[in-house]
Design a protein around this motif. Structure first.
Motif: not given
Ligand code: PLP
Length: 381
Positions: A62-65, A88-90, A139-141, A164-169, A190-192
């Motif tokens: 997963p992205a968090s890994a 939440f993700f921060s 920050e997706t949350s 940087v967590d750019a998982v959803s950006s 699985n995001k953008c």
């Protein structure tokens, strides 16, 4: 197959059929000439969407890994990291940092507000011994876009690395990794990038390698350690560039999607999100909803909407699912019941999906006795 539920969730997102079709082929080996051709194309296309010349590693999980890997590889126990925290993700970045025994300095902003670059400058003066600054870009949350370029500038002025967590950006908004000097940039499939979940990507700048080389004993673990991945990418580069067996089908799926992004162009891909976000905000506002986040730092990737006394979010969510087979997201943590979230990932940004969603919202309001003229929510389409 069960009847499909249309996803308007902030993740996972619905993906195109040709991406799914990439799975229906025999196993290929994650090494050798056939794989190297695929792997090389993957690298080229990833560099295109990351806008970087840095090393990039595809990491199963997963992205968090991959986020875990970025933080755990960079710093040793006891070293100081400043973590932007506005959702939440921060908070997860703080949790990961604590789990590695780092000295965590929290750099907060209110939920619904972005991080403040000048606030970071003040904090950096108080903590000259910090090694790095970590933050979530989108920050997706809360659906807040953090001002990443300005935050990175503030960190660089003080000579700190930026994680940087750019998982959803990434690929949903502008994020030129090299131009902004992002040292470790993490995203996922699985995001953008509009492919199937299960694979993360991390880019690593020369400055990040330099820090890791200065303290070779720092860094944690074997699998989620960037040093391990660099060693294989170097020593086995010609035939087996990763330390582990790869989920080859997930790679093929993201390759299908990356090719399409390359074909329409990254700029057009990003513009699709901007248009979808605009249409959702205009449409929902025309129905009387209030947005959770001010327009100037609102995300075009996920739209956050305030709950209102007259519409119970849980009831509305259930109605959309049961009556229209449409799934939306709720609020996470302290925002539960206070907001709902509508994702524009992948297919959800298409005119067809947006029409469906906005029209269903009109229908819901009508079912609750609110007078809405048909088509009122479609003003932005
Ligand atoms: C979706 C998301 C994640 C989590 O991804 P997992 O694959 O569940 O680990 C992390 N950060 C952000 C900002 C996200 O949007």
């Amino acid at each position: 197959m069960t009847q499909h539920i249309k996803l308007f969730t902030p993740g996972p997102g619905d993906v195109d059929d040709d991406v799914i079709a990439s799975l229906a082929q025999p196993i290929i080996r994650h090494y050798g000439p056939q794989w190297m051709e695929i792997y090389t194309e993957l690298q080229t296309l990833l560099k295109y969407v990351f806008q970087t010349q840095n090393d990039i590693f595809p990491v199963p999980g997963p992205a968090s890994a991959t986020m875990d890997m970025a933080i755990g590889s960079l710093l040793a126990n006891g070293q100081k990291i400043i973590v932007g925290n506005n959702g939440f993700f921060s908070q997860r970045l703080e949790d990961i940092s604590h789990a590695y025994g780092l000295d965590v300095v929290s750099f907060p902003a209110e939920a619904g507000a972005p991080l403040d670059p000048d606030g970071l400058r003040r904090l950096l003066r108080q903590h000259p011994d910090a090694q790095a600054v970590a933050l979530v870009h989108h920050e997706t949350s809360t659906t807040v876009m953090n001002p990443l370029q300005a935050i990175a500038e503030a960190a660089h002025e003080a000579g700190k690395l930026v994680v940087v967590d750019a998982v959803s950006s990434l690929a949903g908004v502008e994020l030129p990794v090299d131009a902004w000097g992002i040292d470790l940039c993490v995203t996922a499939t699985n995001k953008c990038l509009e492919a199937l979940p299960g694979l993360g990507f991390v880019s690593v700048s020369p400055q990040a390698w330099e820090l890791m080389d200065r303290q070779p004993a720092a860094g944690h673990g074997w699998y989620l350690n960037l040093r391990t991945w660099r060693r294989y990418a170097g020593e086995w580069s010609a035939w087996h560039p990763t330390p582990v067996t790869m989920p080859v089908h997930l790679v093929l799926a993201v390759l299908t999607s990356l090719r399409k992004i390359h074909q329409v162009g990254l700029e057009a891909h990003i513009a699709k999100y901007a248009a979808a976000g605009r249409a959702a905000r205009l449409g929902l506002r025309s129905l009387g909803f209030e947005m959770f986040v001010a327009d100037e730092y609102a995300s075009p990737i996920v739209t956050g909407v305030k709950a209102q006394a007259q519409y119970d979010v849980a009831h509305m969510t259930r109605w959309l699912l049961e009556e229209r087979r449409i799934a939306i997201g709720g609020g996470l943590g302290s925002l539960a019941g206070k907001i709902f979230r509508v994702g524009h990932l992948g297919k959800e940004a298409s005119r067809e999906y947006l029409l469906d969603f906005l029209f269903a919202m009109e229908e819901y309001l009508r079912s609750q006795g609110v007078l809405v003229s048909p088509g009122a929510a479609l003003v932005g389409l």
